[in-house]
Design a protein around this motif. Structure first.
Motif, short mmCIF file in Angstrom:
data_model
loop_
_atom_site.label_atom_id
_atom_site.label_comp_id
_atom_site.label_asym_id
_atom_site.label_seq_id
_atom_site.Cartn_x
_atom_site.Cartn_y
_atom_site.Cartn_z
N PHE A 47 41.09 50.78 38.41
CA PHE A 47 40.18 50.60 39.55
C PHE A 47 39.65 49.17 39.64
N THR A 48 39.84 48.40 38.57
CA THR A 48 39.41 47.00 38.57
C THR A 48 39.98 46.24 39.77
N ALA A 49 41.21 46.52 40.14
CA ALA A 49 41.89 45.77 41.20
C ALA A 49 41.30 46.03 42.57
N ILE A 50 40.48 47.07 42.71
CA ILE A 50 39.91 47.40 44.01
C ILE A 50 38.82 46.42 44.40
N PHE A 51 38.10 45.90 43.43
CA PHE A 51 36.92 45.07 43.71
C PHE A 51 37.33 43.70 44.24
N GLY A 52 36.62 43.27 45.28
CA GLY A 52 36.85 41.94 45.83
C GLY A 52 38.19 41.77 46.49
N ALA A 53 38.72 42.84 47.08
CA ALA A 53 40.10 42.81 47.57
C ALA A 53 40.35 41.81 48.70
N THR A 54 39.34 41.44 49.47
CA THR A 54 39.53 40.52 50.59
C THR A 54 38.93 39.14 50.33
N GLU A 55 38.41 38.91 49.13
CA GLU A 55 37.75 37.64 48.85
C GLU A 55 38.76 36.52 48.63
N PRO A 56 38.35 35.26 48.85
CA PRO A 56 39.19 34.13 48.45
C PRO A 56 39.51 34.22 46.96
N ARG A 58 39.74 32.30 44.29
CA ARG A 58 38.91 31.75 43.22
C ARG A 58 37.68 32.63 42.99
N GLN A 59 37.09 33.12 44.07
CA GLN A 59 35.95 34.00 43.92
C GLN A 59 36.39 35.38 43.45
N ARG A 60 37.55 35.80 43.90
CA ARG A 60 38.06 37.11 43.49
C ARG A 60 38.34 37.15 41.99
N LEU A 152 45.53 40.81 36.77
CA LEU A 152 46.72 40.05 37.14
C LEU A 152 47.28 40.53 38.47
N VAL A 153 47.30 41.84 38.67
CA VAL A 153 47.79 42.39 39.94
C VAL A 153 46.89 41.96 41.08
N ALA A 154 45.57 42.00 40.85
CA ALA A 154 44.63 41.59 41.89
C ALA A 154 44.82 40.14 42.30
N GLY A 157 48.51 38.08 44.60
CA GLY A 157 48.69 37.64 45.98
C GLY A 157 48.56 36.15 46.17
N SER A 158 47.85 35.48 45.24
CA SER A 158 47.70 34.02 45.37
C SER A 158 49.05 33.33 45.26
N VAL A 159 49.91 33.83 44.38
CA VAL A 159 51.25 33.26 44.23
C VAL A 159 52.09 33.55 45.46
#
Length: 355
Positions: A47-56, A58-60, A152-154, A157-159
């Motif tokens: 569930f860690t990956a759910i948090f901050g899903a739409t944030e930039p 660096r902040q995510r 890492l999964v969260a 998307g940056s890559v």
């Protein structure tokens, strides 16, 4: 230069895919290693990956890292309670501490989801899973590795954005604006009113649930309350409680139908992945529909760690969720009365509506 319109076809798909992979991969690995009894720990870490899903990003990175640490801390506390005998007073004290830490942390992060449902869920179930001291190193490894994987999964998307976004910008969801965060929120009355609302609601629901003869799983009443009550500066509505009630009943019917078929552990993995994906798709649009997918996920994975008759599972789930919704609505009316008497809104029930 005109920026091309964003394609609505990809709305929420990125976050949904990340959530499904973050939770599904560790679960699949545990099944492959014939360790289904530890499935709940992998799920809560995922569930860690759910948090901050739409944030930039660096902040995510900060949001997801803090959220992952919080999930791990709550599971560790729950395991400690289980090893100490799992007495009710220990669970109650631990629940209060988890709520204080979770509400404070999520309020500072200003993240979505804002309610402390996942930390509370992680603590309560971890306090009930039968563990032995010899199991602790294995469980700790599972938790740490699953949290790191989810982080890492969260961030993956940056890559993808770095490589593909210049060529196909419409294929990616626009990121939200960077959020201003401050520890000063911890000194506001509104924050502690939010904490108090959650603590009172959780303890009342849990205490009442414990006294009802013939029903188990009192923690579901607690989870129903904390998932329905508002976060800081959000408004408490009856509609939210109603959505929780309707969605849970529908999801429970689906879950029981699946469990009665006695699915293999690999089918549980499929259910978890599909459930997590579609729960993320619908959570911002329609909470009741989200629960049609989230409830079978939670019940099926919990069933791997705590097997029991699906019919009894269904009865307890519906009854305790109903109790939690009623406690939440009662708190709504009490809160409205306090607001009218003092002439201003409670911190948890201001002008922003919870949907």
């Amino acid at each position: 230069m005109t920026t091309p319109a964003h394609s609505t076809r990809t709305i929420n798909l990125e976050g949904a895919a990340r959530a499904a992979v973050a939770g599904g991969a560790p679960l699949a690995l545990l099944i492959a290693l014939d360790m289904p009894g530890y499935a709940a720990f992998a799920m809560f870490a995922g569930f860690t990956a759910i948090f901050g899903a739409t944030e930039p990003y660096r902040q995510r990175a900060v949001t997801t890292g803090v959220a992952g640490g919080m999930q791990a801390l709550c599971m560790t506390a729950g395991i400690g309670v289980a090893l100490a005998g799992g007495q009710l007073w220990m669970q109650a004290v631990g629940l209060v501490l988890v709520l204080v830490v979770a509400v404070g942390t999520l309020s500072v992060l200003r993240t979505i989801p804002a309610q402390p449902i996942f930390p509370v869920f992680a603590f309560l179930v971890s306090s009930l899973v039968p563990v032995r001291p010899a199991d602790v190193p294995v469980i700790a490894t599972i938790i740490v590795c699953s949290v790191v994987w989810a982080w890492l999964v969260a961030m993956s998307g940056s890559v993808l954005r770095l490589v593909l976004h210049p060529r196909a910008p419409r294929r990616f969801r626009p990121l939200a604006e960077r959020k201003h965060r401050s520890l000063a929120v911890l000194r506001t009355p509104a924050l502690w009113e939010t904490v108090a609302l959650n603590v009172v609601g959780a303890l009342v629901a849990g205490a009442v649930a414990e006294t009802i003869p013939g029903l188990g799983h009192p923690y579901w009443a607690v989870i129903a309350v904390v998932s329905t009550l508002p976060a800081l500066r959000q408004r408490h509505t009856v509609f939210r409680a109603f959505q929780r009630f309707i969605g849970t009943i529908g999801g429970t019917v689906i879950a029981v139908g699946i469990l009665l078929l006695e699915p293999s552990a690999w089918w549980i993995v499929v259910i978890a992945v599909v459930g997590q994906f579609f729960a993320e798709i619908f959570v911002a649009r329609h909470y009741a529909v989200c629960l049609l997918f989230l409830t079978p996920l939670a019940l099926a994975v919990s069933w791997l760690s705590l097997p029991e008759a699906p019919e009894l599972l269904a009865l307890d789930r519906v009854a305790q969720t109903t109790l939690g919704a009623l406690v939440s609505v009662a708190l709504l009316f009490v809160g409205r009365g306090i607001e009218r008497r003092r002439g201003r809104a409670l911190g948890a029930t201001s002008a922003i509506r919870t949907v």
